[in-house]
Scaffold this active site. Structure first.
Site, PDB file in Angstrom:
ATOM      1  N   ASP A 235       0.704  -1.218   0.041  1.00  0.00           N
ATOM      2  CA  ASP A 235      -0.089   0.194   0.355  1.00  0.00           C
ATOM      3  C   ASP A 235       0.777   1.280   0.012  1.00  0.00           C
ATOM      4  OD1 ASP A 235      -2.163   1.776  -0.062  1.00  0.00           O
ATOM      5  OD2 ASP A 235      -2.383   1.599   2.029  1.00  0.00           O
ATOM      6  N   LYS A 242       1.539   7.712   1.008  1.00  0.00           N
ATOM      7  CA  LYS A 242       2.270   7.655   2.110  1.00  0.00           C
ATOM      8  C   LYS A 242       3.811   7.870   2.579  1.00  0.00           C
ATOM      9  CE  LYS A 242       0.433   3.777   3.656  1.00  0.00           C
ATOM     10  NZ  LYS A 242      -0.368   3.868   4.586  1.00  0.00           N
ATOM     11  N   ASP A 312      -6.044   6.261   0.353  1.00  0.00           N
ATOM     12  CA  ASP A 312      -5.057   5.743   1.458  1.00  0.00           C
ATOM     13  C   ASP A 312      -6.194   4.827   2.278  1.00  0.00           C
ATOM     14  OD1 ASP A 312      -2.390   4.562   2.611  1.00  0.00           O
ATOM     15  OD2 ASP A 312      -2.469   5.888   3.683  1.00  0.00           O
ATOM     16  N   ARG A 316     -11.537  -1.089   2.818  1.00  0.00           N
ATOM     17  CA  ARG A 316     -12.324  -1.127   2.862  1.00  0.00           C
ATOM     18  C   ARG A 316     -12.898  -1.279   1.572  1.00  0.00           C
ATOM     19  NH1 ARG A 316     -12.917   4.509   6.306  1.00  0.00           N
ATOM     20  NH2 ARG A 316     -11.038   3.736   6.693  1.00  0.00           N
TER      21      ARG A 316
END
Length: 462
Positions: A235, A242, A312, A316
């Site tokens: 991720d 990030k 980010d 979900r």
């Protein structure tokens, strides 16, 4: 080195049979902190002087090698995996538990040794480890499924994303299917794009194609339990990129999938009387010209439109499509496992995953079993008032809240939207990582909550 051909870590290497020991094994003594000096003076007088000089106090995790054997501190006795400290501290060789333990205490101590002996050596030259003479009275089948599942989850999380992408995660699942006779199907390519738009959106910028891994096992007329594991193999944060420090651990963002696969392996090994299904949406959240964007709107598998507020918060999204598929066959219970929110770590720290459930009895059972098994879970509320935080002015739902409140609860509420109220739903927001080594828990990838969930499921279906 072709790491794809390197075998996974073997829990069996932490043990040996009594008749396999060429020399007398070193005894291990479990010493409580309360009255530690008096205990050593009474039980092992030959070691008393050395223990005093070296400041051995029986503190949890403290070890000391003496002429009478290895002293292993158990502190106040609240951690049943304390023997794991010995497995991670001692030199290679053979050891034997000398302290008299029985029943659950003996089982957990032995499990603690197995978990403490774990070493992630996939990229290192082979070396000998420590071995414990198998203690008499330990249920071998139970310990095997617990240790093997934990090692599997740890290995999958520890392997870097270069060698644990969606295809590699599918291969790991295929290996379980081949060994157990489970049925496996993979949705990818055009079929994935057409049937699972949220999974497709999250993974479309990656060079590694996304997949939906679908494993089933058991008799079709048995109670249906479906596990859904978040398989974000890396991720980057997407366009909401990030920072480097935050990105450094993101190989572990498939920790939910690793734990779900490990739990599935335990259920199959124990032959639970269920029809098990395991769904893993496997993607990489990367950055490219075709990456999905904040402000985009996508239609989920169930037809709901979802506004993207932060790329980010991708986990979900892939879970939502997988939950829709899970719900279509109306199972008795759906359980999702995911490294979903930093908010859960702010609230409960890295060791204590929150458990959310529409079946309060099940959640309380898992909590109780977790306490007994040193595999803790903490019940948290699906507080419906916070559904308001997911309102969107242009879509049916916004997938993340902008206000920063109750982040873990809000994420669980978002996921709940995709499971009909007639189906029991449970969600674990786990960290899947041990940031600092503790007895039985080396630093690195971790199995969390799966022994507690297994015990609760076992009670439910037997």
């Amino acid at each position: 080195m072709d790491v794809s051909e390197v075998p996974m870590t073997r829990w069996q290497d932490a043990f040996e049979e009594p008749d396999e020991t060429p020399d007398a094994p070193c005894p291990i003594w479990l010493v409580p902190s309360a009255g530690a000096a008096a205990w050593v003076e009474s039980e092992l007088p030959g070691a008393a002087d050395m223990a005093l000089r070296m400041g051995f106090s029986g503190e949890l995790g403290q070890t000391l090698m003496t002429s009478d054997g290895l002293l292993c501190g158990v502190g106040e006795g609240r951690d049943p995996l304390a023997l794991g400290a010995a497995a991670s501290a001692v030199a290679k060789g053979s050891y034997q538990l000398a302290s008299p333990l029985k029943g659950q205490a003996l089982h957990l101590a032995t499990l603690g040794w197995a978990l403490g002996a774990y070493r992630f050596r996939r990229y290192l030259k082979a070396s000998e480890g420590v071995r414990l003479v198998w203690p008499e009275g330990v249920d071998r089948a139970r310990l095997e499924r617990e240790a093997a599942a934990t090692y599997l989850a740890r290995d999958l999380v520890n392997i870097p994303a270069e060698d644990m992408g969606p295809s590699d995660l599918a291969a790991a699942t295929s290996a379980i299917a081949d060994r157990t006779g489970a049925r496996l199907s993979i949705v990818e390519g055009a079929a994935l794009a057409e049937g699972f738009p949220l999974i497709q959106a999250v993974g479309r910028a990656a060079a590694t194609p996304s997949k939906l891994i679908d494993l089933t096992w058991g008799k079709d007329d048995a109670p249906k339990i479906t596990l859904v594991g978040k398989g974000v193999c890396f991720d980057s944060g997407g366009l909401n990129l990030k920072g480097g420090r935050s990105m450094g651990l993101m190989k572990k963002d498939m920790g939910g999938a690793a734990n779900a696969l490990a739990l599935a392996s335990m259920m199959i090994a124990a032959e639970l009387p269920v029809r098990l299904r395991l769904l893993i949406p496997a993607v990489e959240n990367a950055v490219a010209g075709n990456a999905f964007r904040p402000g985009d709107v996508f239609r989920a598998r169930n037809g709901d439109t979802v506004e993207i507020s932060n790329t980010d918060a991708e986990g979900r999204l892939v879970l939502a499509d997988a939950l829709c598929l899970a719900a279509e066959e109306r199972p008795d219970h759906i359980i999702s496992l995911a490294t979903l929110t930093g908010a859960a770590r702010v609230a409960l720290g890295p060791d204590l995953p929150p458990i959310y459930s529409t079946d309060e009895t099940f959640a309380q059972c898992a909590h109780k079993e977790g306490e007994a098994l040193a595999d803790p879970l903490w019940p948290m509320p699906l507080w419906s008032r916070y559904d308001d935080f997911l309102r969107s002015s242009i879509a049916d739902v916004n997938h993340a809240s902008a206000n920063g409140f109750a982040g873990s609860i809000v994420a669980a509420l978002f996921l709940r939207r995709f499971v009909p109220s007639t189906i029991a739903y449970t969600h674990l927001d786990l960290y899947a990582w041990t940031p600092a080594a503790r007895p039985g828990r080396p630093m690195g990838g971790e199995a969390m909550g799966i022994r507690a969930l297994f015990a609760a499921l076992d009670q439910r279906v037997r």
